[in-house]
Write an enzyme that holds these catalytic residues in place. Sequence first.
Site, PDB file in Angstrom:
ATOM      1  CD  GLU A 134      37.304  26.427  52.205  1.00 34.74           C
ATOM      2  OE1 GLU A 134      37.183  27.653  52.341  1.00 34.74           O
ATOM      3  OE2 GLU A 134      36.409  25.626  52.531  1.00 34.74           O
ATOM      4  CD  GLU A 178      37.428  23.490  56.537  1.00 35.71           C
ATOM      5  OE1 GLU A 178      36.471  24.294  56.523  1.00 35.71           O
ATOM      6  OE2 GLU A 178      38.605  23.841  56.353  1.00 35.71           O
TER       7      GLU A 178
END
Length: 634
Positions: free
Chosen positions: A144, A315
């Site tokens: 991320e 995710e």
Amino acid sequence: MKRTLGVCYYPEHWPEDQWAEDAARMVATGLTWVRIGEFAWSRMEPAPGQLTWNWLDRAIAVLGDAGLKVVLGTPTATPPRWMLEKYPDMLAVDAQGNPRKFGSRRHYDFSHAGYRDECRRIARLMGERYGKTPHVAAWQIDNEYDCHETTLSYSSAARRGFQDWLAQRYQSTDALNRAWGNVFWSMDYDSFDQIDLPNLTVTEPNPAHVLAFRRYSSDQVAAFNRVQAVELRHHTAAPLIHNYMGRTTAFDHWQVGADLDVASWDSYPIGFLSDRIESIAKEKQTFLRQGHPDMQAFHHDLYRAVGKGRLWVMEQQPGPVNWAPYNPAPLPGMARLWAWEAFAHGAEAVCYFRWRQAPFAQEQMHAGLLRPDSAPAPALAEARQVADEIAGLPDVGTAPAQAALVFDYVSAWGWDTQPQGADFDMFRLAFAAYRALRRAGLNIDIVAPDCADLSAYQLVLAPGLMTLSDTLRGALAAFKGIALIGPRSDTKTGELAIPTPLGPDLPDTDISVVLTESLPPSDKIKLAGGGRFRHWFEHLEGTADVHLATKAGQPAIMGGDHIRYLAGWPDDATFDAIIGGLCDTLDLPTLGLPDGLRIRDTATHRFVFNYAPKAQQWNDTIIPAAGVHWEELK
Ligand code: GAL
């Protein structure tokens, strides 16, 4: 291609004698993928050069031998503590000039050359060791980018890097002074080393200076990622992936995506509704336990394009998260619905985050598929159900879209730099346009600002596009459908200055934006025949036809048959009416979907998702709250 499920797992968090049982339960749940390793640097290399791969070798073997495919993460989002002894200046610095210290994660500066070399080294070592391991079937680089707002850093490494970058871009300070308009307030420079980062100035810095720094910072993210991608490709043929975030515009995802094979993203619908979307209180209440019905779809469509057709959800929220202002549990069924929505939008894999809830450290209140005591959490059975359903359904493919939305990161930085109205935000505007397309029941593609061919689409929206690239202008010149450009499009140069002649410069269309107004939330511009603009209104002149006017008689939409300019920011109902009108002109059937009911067509099936907290009727079918329905397309 078959859709697959997976999960994020941290073998280093659990006793080794638990791994085999965990792996067996993952397989019994119907999972294919297990992502590991992305935060484990301190266990891979506890001291500089002391590599301890054995535990990771065994973890990969246990998981792989059980039948799982491993996604192996490079651990560069979590440099170990010893790295700071080596490079005390590798920490990012915030806009106030304070270092962002060790003790959580992402404590690094993208501009720091020493740290970048360390990342190249760990990626090389991992590639050498696992690049040919058959169980390692995909790689994730870092974790991320921009999480915790880590793209911008006001460090000395960034300052030096920025100066070099400016010297390359402008070649001379004269050229830079001209491009930025530094004569204004005597801001001229006569050497590149005089140019500081645009923080801590007395009042706002020159917007061109800020935009240049945003471009520079985005380039550092891409370069940082590329270093690892290049290294890994020497050793592996497995796909390279990054897990992007929701509503993050700090770096150019198109640019990073060009160096990777798959774009994945991390989908936390309930967390996002709570802290990442401006929506009315009623919507926040209605979708409290489901997430906004368009937020996931937007990112699936965006990242499918960033991944050049290859999309994953790395995710997926399984239960309450720990990081939003409020963290309610999903309605029963949502962990299933979110997965199906991803598959209907072309995702190859959906991985739940995480396998077992951690009883320790920062995310101990974040749910997993298992509780901390290893008993099943509610999402486990839903994952099992999805796995069974995938097995029973043929490959649904992806279907072409009727509509395209152009999405540009540089524009997001431009408008962050110069919002002009307190609530003007690029994502918010693009999302408003997207939601209207989706309420109309259309399949949507999101396309890059240098898109060269729009011929697959009937309807194209380009809201908030700071400048129009020549490539896109060429595609528009050849476009046979209807393109609605604006508001706030092609009215700036790439240096965030106002072009003369005034923009927009649209093919065969004489329109100029001659005055711009931003409006406080209490105000609106009424349109003739109903509807209103909020936030933003541009006064248009030119010889093009007026297709819609304000009540006061000013142009609201101007243009020709194919290219039109939208002069303001329509509220939701007005956006619906505008899109509906354009679709009528194009003979494109629309649906006008009720609250929370959304559809997505694949090559073979129509999927219907009920985000509402109550049952809703779809033709002859009653779809329960949080329900998914699919039917074969005729
Ligand atoms: C993501 C992140 C994960 C975890 C998760 C919790 O942003 O990639 O490591 O922190 O959020 O929701």
